[in-house]
Design a protein around this motif. Sequence first.
Motif, PDB file in Angstrom:
ATOM      1  N   ALA A   1      -4.670  19.195 -16.243  1.00  0.00           N
ATOM      2  CA  ALA A   1      -5.926  18.487 -16.017  1.00  0.00           C
ATOM      3  C   ALA A   1      -5.896  17.668 -14.731  1.00  0.00           C
ATOM      4  CB  ALA A   1      -6.228  17.582 -17.216  1.00  0.00           C
ATOM      5  N   LEU A   2      -4.764  17.021 -14.460  1.00  0.00           N
ATOM      6  CA  LEU A   2      -4.644  16.208 -13.248  1.00  0.00           C
ATOM      7  C   LEU A   2      -4.718  17.059 -11.988  1.00  0.00           C
ATOM      8  CD1 LEU A   2      -1.764  13.864 -14.453  1.00  0.00           C
ATOM      9  CD2 LEU A   2      -4.102  13.127 -13.904  1.00  0.00           C
ATOM     10  N   CYS A   3      -4.014  18.172 -11.976  1.00  0.00           N
ATOM     11  CA  CYS A   3      -4.032  19.044 -10.791  1.00  0.00           C
ATOM     12  C   CYS A   3      -5.415  19.650 -10.581  1.00  0.00           C
ATOM     13  CB  CYS A   3      -2.979  20.143 -10.928  1.00  0.00           C
ATOM     14  SG  CYS A   3      -1.281  19.562 -10.678  1.00  0.00           S
ATOM     15  N   ALA A   4      -6.086  20.020 -11.670  1.00  0.00           N
ATOM     16  CA  ALA A   4      -7.433  20.587 -11.555  1.00  0.00           C
ATOM     17  C   ALA A   4      -8.399  19.578 -10.947  1.00  0.00           C
ATOM     18  CB  ALA A   4      -7.926  21.027 -12.929  1.00  0.00           C
ATOM     19  N   ALA A   5      -8.111  18.288 -11.148  1.00  0.00           N
ATOM     20  CA  ALA A   5      -8.970  17.232 -10.617  1.00  0.00           C
ATOM     21  C   ALA A   5      -8.517  16.756  -9.237  1.00  0.00           C
ATOM     22  CB  ALA A   5      -9.003  16.056 -11.585  1.00  0.00           C
ATOM     23  N   GLY A   6      -7.472  17.394  -8.662  1.00  0.00           N
ATOM     24  CA  GLY A   6      -7.073  17.096  -7.293  1.00  0.00           C
ATOM     25  C   GLY A   6      -5.904  16.171  -7.106  1.00  0.00           C
ATOM     26  N   ALA A   7      -5.207  15.799  -8.183  1.00  0.00           N
ATOM     27  CA  ALA A   7      -4.028  14.940  -8.051  1.00  0.00           C
ATOM     28  C   ALA A   7      -2.824  15.758  -7.600  1.00  0.00           C
ATOM     29  CB  ALA A   7      -3.725  14.249  -9.373  1.00  0.00           C
ATOM     30  N   ASP A   8      -1.843  15.071  -7.025  1.00  0.00           N
ATOM     31  CA  ASP A   8      -0.575  15.682  -6.640  1.00  0.00           C
ATOM     32  C   ASP A   8       0.469  15.205  -7.647  1.00  0.00           C
ATOM     33  OD1 ASP A   8       1.279  17.130  -5.223  1.00  0.00           O
ATOM     34  OD2 ASP A   8       1.470  15.692  -3.577  1.00  0.00           O
ATOM     35  N   VAL A   9       0.992  16.116  -8.453  1.00  0.00           N
ATOM     36  CA  VAL A   9       1.823  15.748  -9.598  1.00  0.00           C
ATOM     37  C   VAL A   9       3.235  16.312  -9.468  1.00  0.00           C
ATOM     38  CG1 VAL A   9       2.060  15.846 -12.112  1.00  0.00           C
ATOM     39  CG2 VAL A   9      -0.215  15.748 -11.086  1.00  0.00           C
ATOM     40  N   VAL A  10       4.221  15.470  -9.721  1.00  0.00           N
ATOM     41  CA  VAL A  10       5.599  15.923  -9.873  1.00  0.00           C
ATOM     42  C   VAL A  10       6.083  15.457 -11.249  1.00  0.00           C
ATOM     43  CG1 VAL A  10       7.991  15.744  -9.077  1.00  0.00           C
ATOM     44  CG2 VAL A  10       6.140  15.899  -7.413  1.00  0.00           C
ATOM     45  N   VAL A  11       6.611  16.386 -12.011  1.00  0.00           N
ATOM     46  CA  VAL A  11       7.156  16.072 -13.335  1.00  0.00           C
ATOM     47  C   VAL A  11       8.656  15.828 -13.214  1.00  0.00           C
ATOM     48  CG1 VAL A  11       7.661  16.957 -15.644  1.00  0.00           C
ATOM     49  CG2 VAL A  11       5.416  17.392 -14.591  1.00  0.00           C
ATOM     50  N   ILE A  12       9.112  14.682 -13.702  1.00  0.00           N
ATOM     51  CA  ILE A  12      10.542  14.392 -13.834  1.00  0.00           C
ATOM     52  C   ILE A  12      10.716  13.839 -15.237  1.00  0.00           C
ATOM     53  CG2 ILE A  12      12.550  13.169 -12.934  1.00  0.00           C
ATOM     54  CD1 ILE A  12      11.130  12.910 -10.272  1.00  0.00           C
ATOM     55  N   GLY A  13      11.158  14.694 -16.160  1.00  0.00           N
ATOM     56  CA  GLY A  13      11.211  14.310 -17.563  1.00  0.00           C
ATOM     57  C   GLY A  13      12.559  14.574 -18.189  1.00  0.00           C
ATOM     58  N   PRO A  14      12.736  14.136 -19.414  1.00  0.00           N
ATOM     59  CA  PRO A  14      13.998  14.390 -20.115  1.00  0.00           C
ATOM     60  C   PRO A  14      14.228  15.883 -20.322  1.00  0.00           C
ATOM     61  CG  PRO A  14      12.687  12.719 -21.248  1.00  0.00           C
ATOM     62  CD  PRO A  14      11.794  13.352 -20.242  1.00  0.00           C
ATOM     63  N   TRP A  15      15.459  16.300 -20.191  1.00  0.00           N
ATOM     64  CA  TRP A  15      15.809  17.700 -20.397  1.00  0.00           C
ATOM     65  C   TRP A  15      15.578  18.112 -21.843  1.00  0.00           C
ATOM     66  CZ3 TRP A  15      16.346  21.599 -17.279  1.00  0.00           C
ATOM     67  CH2 TRP A  15      16.995  22.781 -17.712  1.00  0.00           C
ATOM     68  N   GLY A  16      15.833  17.199 -22.771  1.00  0.00           N
ATOM     69  CA  GLY A  16      15.670  17.492 -24.188  1.00  0.00           C
ATOM     70  C   GLY A  16      14.906  16.403 -24.903  1.00  0.00           C
ATOM     71  N   GLN A  17      14.632  16.608 -26.178  1.00  0.00           N
ATOM     72  CA  GLN A  17      13.857  15.693 -27.004  1.00  0.00           C
ATOM     73  C   GLN A  17      14.486  14.296 -27.028  1.00  0.00           C
ATOM     74  OE1 GLN A  17      11.352  13.933 -28.807  1.00  0.00           O
ATOM     75  NE2 GLN A  17      10.790  16.079 -29.168  1.00  0.00           N
ATOM     76  N   GLN A  18      13.653  13.284 -26.769  1.00  0.00           N
ATOM     77  CA  GLN A  18      14.142  11.906 -26.700  1.00  0.00           C
ATOM     78  C   GLN A  18      13.243  10.921 -27.434  1.00  0.00           C
ATOM     79  OE1 GLN A  18      17.150  10.551 -24.685  1.00  0.00           O
ATOM     80  NE2 GLN A  18      17.507  12.562 -25.594  1.00  0.00           N
ATOM     81  N   SER A  19      12.529  11.406 -28.427  1.00  0.00           N
ATOM     82  CA  SER A  19      11.647  10.512 -29.192  1.00  0.00           C
ATOM     83  C   SER A  19      12.435   9.374 -29.820  1.00  0.00           C
ATOM     84  CB  SER A  19      10.936  11.298 -30.291  1.00  0.00           C
ATOM     85  OG  SER A  19       9.985  12.181 -29.739  1.00  0.00           O
ATOM     86  N   GLY A  20      11.857   8.189 -29.808  1.00  0.00           N
ATOM     87  CA  GLY A  20      12.471   7.032 -30.444  1.00  0.00           C
ATOM     88  C   GLY A  20      13.640   6.430 -29.687  1.00  0.00           C
ATOM     89  N   GLN A  21      13.807   6.809 -28.427  1.00  0.00           N
ATOM     90  CA  GLN A  21      14.952   6.311 -27.664  1.00  0.00           C
ATOM     91  C   GLN A  21      14.663   4.990 -26.964  1.00  0.00           C
ATOM     92  OE1 GLN A  21      18.188   7.735 -27.548  1.00  0.00           O
ATOM     93  NE2 GLN A  21      17.221   8.704 -29.322  1.00  0.00           N
ATOM     94  N   GLY A  22      13.443   4.499 -27.097  1.00  0.00           N
ATOM     95  CA  GLY A  22      13.116   3.205 -26.515  1.00  0.00           C
ATOM     96  C   GLY A  22      13.424   3.135 -25.027  1.00  0.00           C
ATOM     97  N   GLY A  23      13.970   2.006 -24.592  1.00  0.00           N
ATOM     98  CA  GLY A  23      14.263   1.818 -23.166  1.00  0.00           C
ATOM     99  C   GLY A  23      15.707   2.119 -22.803  1.00  0.00           C
ATOM    100  N   ARG A  24      16.365   2.970 -23.568  1.00  0.00           N
ATOM    101  CA  ARG A  24      17.778   3.275 -23.300  1.00  0.00           C
ATOM    102  C   ARG A  24      17.970   3.769 -21.872  1.00  0.00           C
ATOM    103  NH1 ARG A  24      20.869   7.803 -23.102  1.00  0.00           N
ATOM    104  NH2 ARG A  24      19.216   9.199 -23.853  1.00  0.00           N
ATOM    105  N   ILE A  25      19.004   3.250 -21.208  1.00  0.00           N
ATOM    106  CA  ILE A  25      19.356   3.713 -19.870  1.00  0.00           C
ATOM    107  C   ILE A  25      20.838   4.061 -19.835  1.00  0.00           C
ATOM    108  CG2 ILE A  25      17.541   2.479 -18.630  1.00  0.00           C
ATOM    109  CD1 ILE A  25      19.592   0.325 -17.936  1.00  0.00           C
TER     110      ILE A  25
END
Length: 344
Positions: free
Chosen positions: A72-96
Amino acid sequence: MHARHRKIGIAIGAVAVLVAGLLAGQVGASAESAKPPATVKGLKILLTNDDSVQGTKADGSDGQGLYELRKALCAAGADVVVIGPWGQQSGQGGRITTDRATGLTVTPASVPETYAGDCADAGAGGAVYGVCNSNMTCTTGSPSASPSDTVRIGIQNFLPATYWPAGPDLVLSGINWGQNAGIGVFHSGTTSAAVTAHEFGRPAIAFSEQFDLIPCAVSGVNCPTYTPGAAFAVTLIGKLRGAGLLKPSTLLNVNFPYVGADEKQGKPALNVLGNGDMLDMTWNGATTTEGATYSLGIPSDRKSTNKNADTTALDANRISIVAMTGDWSRTPSKKLTALVKALR
């Protein structure tokens, strides 16, 4: 009134005006020429989540919401780069990650075929990367970095060295598989990713979509669809930009409701975090003085009792927007000040 409190009050008031504008269908149309464009066109956006970048599961629980938002963002003209977790990280809070021996590796990720060409015309081409806790390229089975890890490495290191020397204009986290509302947000990887971006002085928004928990988790029905939520996200971001609210103090938590077949979606609402939890975790097991082993039970719904709660808004099928700009530098009370002074 304390100067910082006054500024926060002004910022929250501005968001309230924005939400009122969303209800009316416009924001400051008469002064549009004096404001930034009320669109996402040209915005440099770092997109992350806590569901992973895999996007392969039929129920959408491992990143489909991220890819629908990217589309949706790209279709509306935004420039998007995804940098996300390699695997599922639900409930991990602010862990670093603080392990000096094992670092973080950013690895190009395979975009699901359905979404492969969505950002072909964008400046960064809609690049997608996953981050793992490894000193080598991420592969199947690599331990995943946390959502907060991905934002930190993206803003501090990867994006300035590759696509955007000044970093992103905005950081988005989501769309999450399931709501993040009430006091449960403190454990959420989705909201913590946005909070981490806020630490670095970037405007940030966390997006989540409510599900009908048991039918979705057990049978794969009544799960988030993401498409309407992604469309609303594009509208909201554009309105924020047009109102001059995409600034370092902006930190929002947005939840899209689950709307049943015989129900109607309500209007957007500006809320506060509920003091209850829509996904209150329970653990079950026999206990003795020798110890115990517990297994995760079915989450329960602990109703909020505070006024204008986001959880209550979701129960009413309303899109909930919470300005998470609480003042943690508040002047201590006179009673606490006196107590500490009296300590020996």
